[in-house]
Scaffold this motif. Structure first.
Motif, PDB file in Angstrom:
ATOM      1  N   VAL A   1      -5.643  16.429  -3.663  1.00 45.95           N
ATOM      2  CA  VAL A   1      -6.297  15.244  -2.703  1.00 45.95           C
ATOM      3  C   VAL A   1      -4.944  14.166  -2.440  1.00 45.95           C
ATOM      4  CG1 VAL A   1      -8.534  15.545  -3.503  1.00 45.95           C
ATOM      5  CG2 VAL A   1      -6.756  13.806  -4.591  1.00 45.95           C
ATOM      6  N   ALA A   2      -5.275  13.549  -1.217  1.00 45.78           N
ATOM      7  CA  ALA A   2      -4.413  12.732  -0.742  1.00 45.78           C
ATOM      8  C   ALA A   2      -5.264  11.280  -1.396  1.00 45.78           C
ATOM      9  CB  ALA A   2      -4.462  12.509   0.666  1.00 45.78           C
ATOM     10  N   GLY A   3      -4.421  10.508  -2.045  1.00 49.06           N
ATOM     11  CA  GLY A   3      -5.131   9.016  -2.581  1.00 49.06           C
ATOM     12  C   GLY A   3      -4.396   7.787  -2.418  1.00 49.06           C
TER      13      GLY A   3
ATOM     14  N   LEU B   1       0.656  -1.194   0.102  1.00 46.38           N
ATOM     15  CA  LEU B   1       0.059   0.241   0.062  1.00 46.38           C
ATOM     16  C   LEU B   1       0.801   1.220  -0.063  1.00 46.38           C
ATOM     17  CD1 LEU B   1      -2.466  -0.975   2.950  1.00 46.38           C
ATOM     18  CD2 LEU B   1      -3.060  -1.107   0.286  1.00 46.38           C
ATOM     19  N   ALA B   2       0.370   2.238  -0.570  1.00 44.88           N
ATOM     20  CA  ALA B   2       1.036   3.601  -0.483  1.00 44.88           C
ATOM     21  C   ALA B   2       0.083   4.580  -0.557  1.00 44.88           C
ATOM     22  CB  ALA B   2       1.913   3.696  -1.680  1.00 44.88           C
ATOM     23  N   MET B   3       0.298   5.866   0.168  1.00 44.10           N
ATOM     24  CA  MET B   3      -0.378   7.202   0.052  1.00 44.10           C
ATOM     25  C   MET B   3       0.353   8.086  -0.800  1.00 44.10           C
ATOM     26  SD  MET B   3      -2.974   6.972   1.741  1.00 44.10           S
ATOM     27  CE  MET B   3      -3.547   8.796   1.526  1.00 44.10           C
ATOM     28  N   GLY B   4      -0.399   8.514  -1.756  1.00 41.46           N
ATOM     29  CA  GLY B   4       0.091   9.581  -2.712  1.00 41.46           C
ATOM     30  C   GLY B   4      -0.872  10.851  -2.525  1.00 41.46           C
ATOM     31  N   THR B   5      -0.413  11.850  -3.599  1.00 42.29           N
ATOM     32  CA  THR B   5      -1.140  12.987  -3.575  1.00 42.29           C
ATOM     33  C   THR B   5      -1.697  13.008  -5.144  1.00 42.29           C
ATOM     34  OG1 THR B   5       0.481  14.440  -3.556  1.00 42.29           O
ATOM     35  CG2 THR B   5      -0.472  14.115  -1.339  1.00 42.29           C
ATOM     36  N   ASP B   6      -2.493  13.932  -5.421  1.00 42.69           N
ATOM     37  CA  ASP B   6      -3.081  14.220  -6.869  1.00 42.69           C
ATOM     38  C   ASP B   6      -3.625  15.466  -7.107  1.00 42.69           C
ATOM     39  OD1 ASP B   6      -4.629  13.781  -9.417  1.00 42.69           O
ATOM     40  OD2 ASP B   6      -4.315  11.629  -9.224  1.00 42.69           O
ATOM     41  N   THR B   7      -2.883  16.233  -7.781  1.00 43.35           N
ATOM     42  CA  THR B   7      -3.326  17.528  -8.062  1.00 43.35           C
ATOM     43  C   THR B   7      -3.995  17.670  -9.732  1.00 43.35           C
ATOM     44  OG1 THR B   7      -1.985  18.695  -6.388  1.00 43.35           O
ATOM     45  CG2 THR B   7      -2.718  19.995  -8.214  1.00 43.35           C
ATOM     46  N   GLY B   8      -3.158  16.866 -10.490  1.00 45.68           N
ATOM     47  CA  GLY B   8      -3.651  16.866 -11.767  1.00 45.68           C
ATOM     48  C   GLY B   8      -3.421  15.538 -12.268  1.00 45.68           C
ATOM     49  N   GLY B   9      -3.533  14.647 -11.580  1.00 36.10           N
ATOM     50  CA  GLY B   9      -2.996  13.016 -12.069  1.00 36.10           C
ATOM     51  C   GLY B   9      -2.001  12.668 -11.371  1.00 36.10           C
ATOM     52  N   SER B  10      -1.368  13.070 -10.293  1.00 34.39           N
ATOM     53  CA  SER B  10      -0.206  12.590  -9.690  1.00 34.39           C
ATOM     54  C   SER B  10      -0.301  11.263  -8.949  1.00 34.39           C
ATOM     55  CB  SER B  10       0.256  13.834  -8.608  1.00 34.39           C
ATOM     56  OG  SER B  10       0.731  14.996  -9.423  1.00 34.39           O
ATOM     57  N   VAL B  11      -1.415  10.792  -8.963  1.00 31.30           N
ATOM     58  CA  VAL B  11      -1.609   9.238  -8.280  1.00 31.30           C
ATOM     59  C   VAL B  11      -1.666   8.527  -9.463  1.00 31.30           C
ATOM     60  CG1 VAL B  11      -3.248   7.751  -7.239  1.00 31.30           C
ATOM     61  CG2 VAL B  11      -2.384   9.501  -5.773  1.00 31.30           C
ATOM     62  N   ARG B  12      -2.852   8.815 -10.441  1.00 32.87           N
ATOM     63  CA  ARG B  12      -3.225   8.013 -11.421  1.00 32.87           C
ATOM     64  C   ARG B  12      -2.192   7.825 -12.600  1.00 32.87           C
ATOM     65  NH1 ARG B  12      -7.798  11.684 -12.691  1.00 32.87           N
ATOM     66  NH2 ARG B  12      -6.284  13.103 -11.292  1.00 32.87           N
ATOM     67  N   VAL B  13      -1.681   8.607 -12.943  1.00 36.38           N
ATOM     68  CA  VAL B  13      -0.637   8.599 -14.188  1.00 36.38           C
ATOM     69  C   VAL B  13       0.670   7.797 -13.650  1.00 36.38           C
ATOM     70  CG1 VAL B  13       1.026   9.873 -15.486  1.00 36.38           C
ATOM     71  CG2 VAL B  13      -1.548  10.655 -15.058  1.00 36.38           C
ATOM     72  N   PRO B  14       1.145   8.180 -12.357  1.00 34.25           N
ATOM     73  CA  PRO B  14       2.428   7.072 -12.059  1.00 34.25           C
ATOM     74  C   PRO B  14       1.994   5.785 -11.595  1.00 34.25           C
ATOM     75  CG  PRO B  14       1.831   8.743 -10.343  1.00 34.25           C
ATOM     76  CD  PRO B  14       1.231   9.298 -11.480  1.00 34.25           C
ATOM     77  N   ALA B  15       0.893   5.588 -11.337  1.00 35.11           N
ATOM     78  CA  ALA B  15       0.090   4.274 -10.980  1.00 35.11           C
ATOM     79  C   ALA B  15      -0.023   3.456 -12.354  1.00 35.11           C
ATOM     80  CB  ALA B  15      -1.161   4.076 -10.458  1.00 35.11           C
ATOM     81  N   ALA B  16      -0.571   4.171 -13.509  1.00 33.08           N
ATOM     82  CA  ALA B  16      -0.565   3.579 -14.440  1.00 33.08           C
ATOM     83  C   ALA B  16       0.673   3.254 -15.407  1.00 33.08           C
ATOM     84  CB  ALA B  16      -1.219   4.561 -15.685  1.00 33.08           C
ATOM     85  N   MET B  17       1.898   4.047 -15.100  1.00 34.50           N
ATOM     86  CA  MET B  17       2.981   4.047 -15.827  1.00 34.50           C
ATOM     87  C   MET B  17       3.806   2.790 -15.068  1.00 34.50           C
ATOM     88  SD  MET B  17       3.910   5.982 -18.292  1.00 34.50           S
ATOM     89  CE  MET B  17       3.228   7.210 -19.139  1.00 34.50           C
TER      90      MET B  17
END
Length: 473
Positions: free
Chosen positions: A212-214, A173-189
């Motif tokens: 947000v925190a994600g 598990l990891a806690m990230g943050t996302d302002t314009g895709g900062s959780v979803r895009v690295p998760a995808a890559m």
């Protein structure tokens, strides 16, 4: 179990193993620390690691399990924490060498406090680009953060180290943050799961209007488990939502009566990679087969002007982090980011308010496009991979806005998540993004879980503690 075997387990697997007495949180945390040390040395994915502290948390959890008194489903589960969160005793660089010499944090951010209350083990802080304002793993403090599937490639950003460590088994598990895709895009890559919750679902101090925190994990169910722990209000964030998230990340089987909008285009001259488009088409077929009414639509962020307004506001808001240091120190900042921020240095207050108003107008239009459907489906990124040294992808000489699919959900406060669904011919993961209506985080996770189940394979993650040297990234 061997350390390698422990790093392949999900949070749910660890919980079951602790309950059965097959292994302990101390053993699982030791394995996660070993994998993280590898990720720090070879991928620049670690911001700070205090092994003795993490093992003390794990020992306390081991004692609770032996007494038959775990605090939650996450008791004893190792969780990595992005550098942007304050964490007692750990430096907070916010990805930038400009923060060198600052004292360690004296308080825990709200998500970190929630994890301690759940008995989880925050065991490492993960690296990120400067100020979280680059969508790539380029940091003046940590260097070039690399993608474990191929270290010559970029993990994207800004939750770069978080995604990289998940992929090599340094915690489930990891806690990230996302302002314009900062959780979803690295998760995808990096081929893992990432969720940008409804704005305010996870308390975040200081409170954010967009960011947000994600939660991030290797499975949708684990992502939901993490959100149950941190998805609650906190007095430190007056914008946090009431109530506690209670979804379990189970797949939805029947989408009858529900509508799905599919968008695959972004503003600009560079088309989306054909392998990604093919993956989106296949997921659209799966959703239609489950009963959804699927409609192809234009991009919610339809013009380059709408993206320009968001860029202007974010760069202006980030500029004070640069200007608090003397100009002679600025050269450490990645050149593209430095130029982008300084372009707004002489902006007047009236011009800044004008940009804010333009962004608000774009927000209303984009929200209308997204809220016409129960769910949306889109690429998570426009490219499969790109060079680790780049601040942004470049295709045929053109810079690619690879966060154009993700940022509309930040602007509108709607939940969205990325889930891996295919592998490219180059061996890199391909993910799609599922979006939903405000407060329907559970529904978004359920649709993601359906796609996860139907993909027909389990990603062969490049675990750091593989049985052979060839299994290492």
């Amino acid at each position: 179990m061997t350390p390698h075997e422990l790093t392949t387990l999900t949070a749910a697997d660890l919980h079951a193993g602790y309950a059965a007495g097959d292994f302990t949180p101390t053993e699982a945390t030791s394995a996660a620390l070993e994998a993280a040390a590898f990720g720090g040395a070879h991928l620049n994915a670690v911001a700070s690691l205090h092994a003795d502290e993490a093992l003390a948390f794990a020992d306390a959890s081991t004692a609770r399990w032996r007494q038959g008194a775990p605090l939650s489903d996450l008791d004893g589960v190792p969780v990595s924490i992005k550098d942007s969160f304050p964490m007692v005793g750990h430096q907070r660089w916010h990805g930038s060498a400009l923060a060198d010499g600052l004292p360690p944090s004296t308080h825990n951010g709200a998500p970190v406090r929630r994890l301690h209350e759940a008995g989880a083990v925050p065991f490492v802080k993960t690296s990120m680009p400067d100020f979280g304002l680059i969508g790539s793993g380029i940091s003046s403090q940590f260097g070039i953060i690399r993608n474990p599937w191929d270290p010559a490639c970029n993990p994207a950003g800004s939750s770069s180290g978080a995604a990289a460590l998940l992929a090599i088994g340094a915690g489930p598990l990891a806690m990230g943050t996302d302002t314009g895709g900062s959780v979803r895009v690295p998760a995808a890559m990096c081929g893992v799961v990432g969720l940008k919750p409804t704005q305010g679902r996870v308390a975040y101090d200081p409170p954010k209007i967009i960011g947000v925190a994600g939660p991030m994990a290797r499975t949708v169910a684990d992502t939901a488990t993490l959100l149950r722990a941190v998805g609650r209000p906190d007095p430190s964030d007056h914008l946090s939502l009431p109530g506690v998230f209670d979804g379990d990340g189970s797949p939805i089987d029947d989408l009858s009566g529900l509508t799905v909008g599919v968008f695959t285009a972004i503003p600009g001259p560079v088309p989306v990679d054909p392998e990604i488009l093919a993956a989106v088409d296949r997921q659209a077929e799966i959703l239609a087969a489950a009963g959804a009414t699927v409609t192809r639509v234009d991009s919610p962020m339809a013009t380059e002007d709408e993206w320009a307004a968001m860029t202007a506001v974010l760069m202006t808001r980030g500029l004070p982090e640069l200007l608090r240091m003397p100009p002679e120190a600025w050269d450490v900042i990645p050149p593209g980011l430095r130029a982008g921020m300084l372009a707004f240095r002489d902006l007047s207050a009236v011009e800044h308010v004008r940009n804010e108003k333009a962004l608000e107008a774009a927000r209303a239009v984009i929200a209308g496009r997204l809220q016409a459907f129960d769910y949306t489906l889109a690429p998570a990124t426009a490219v499969v991979s790109y060079a680790a040294e780049l601040e942004a992808p470049v295709v045929d000489g053109h810079a690619v806005n690879h966060m154009a699919f993700s940022s509309p959900f930040n602007l509108t406060h709607l939940p969205a998540g990325s889930v891996p669904v295919a592998m490219s011919a180059s061996g890199m993961p391909i993910s799609v993004q599922v979006g939903g209506q405000r407060f329907d985080d559970a529904g978004v996770l359920a649709v993601m879980a359906l796609l996860e189940r139907e993909r027909g394979f389990a990603p062969a993650y490049p675990y750091a503690l593989g049985a052979t040297a060839g299994a290492r990234p």
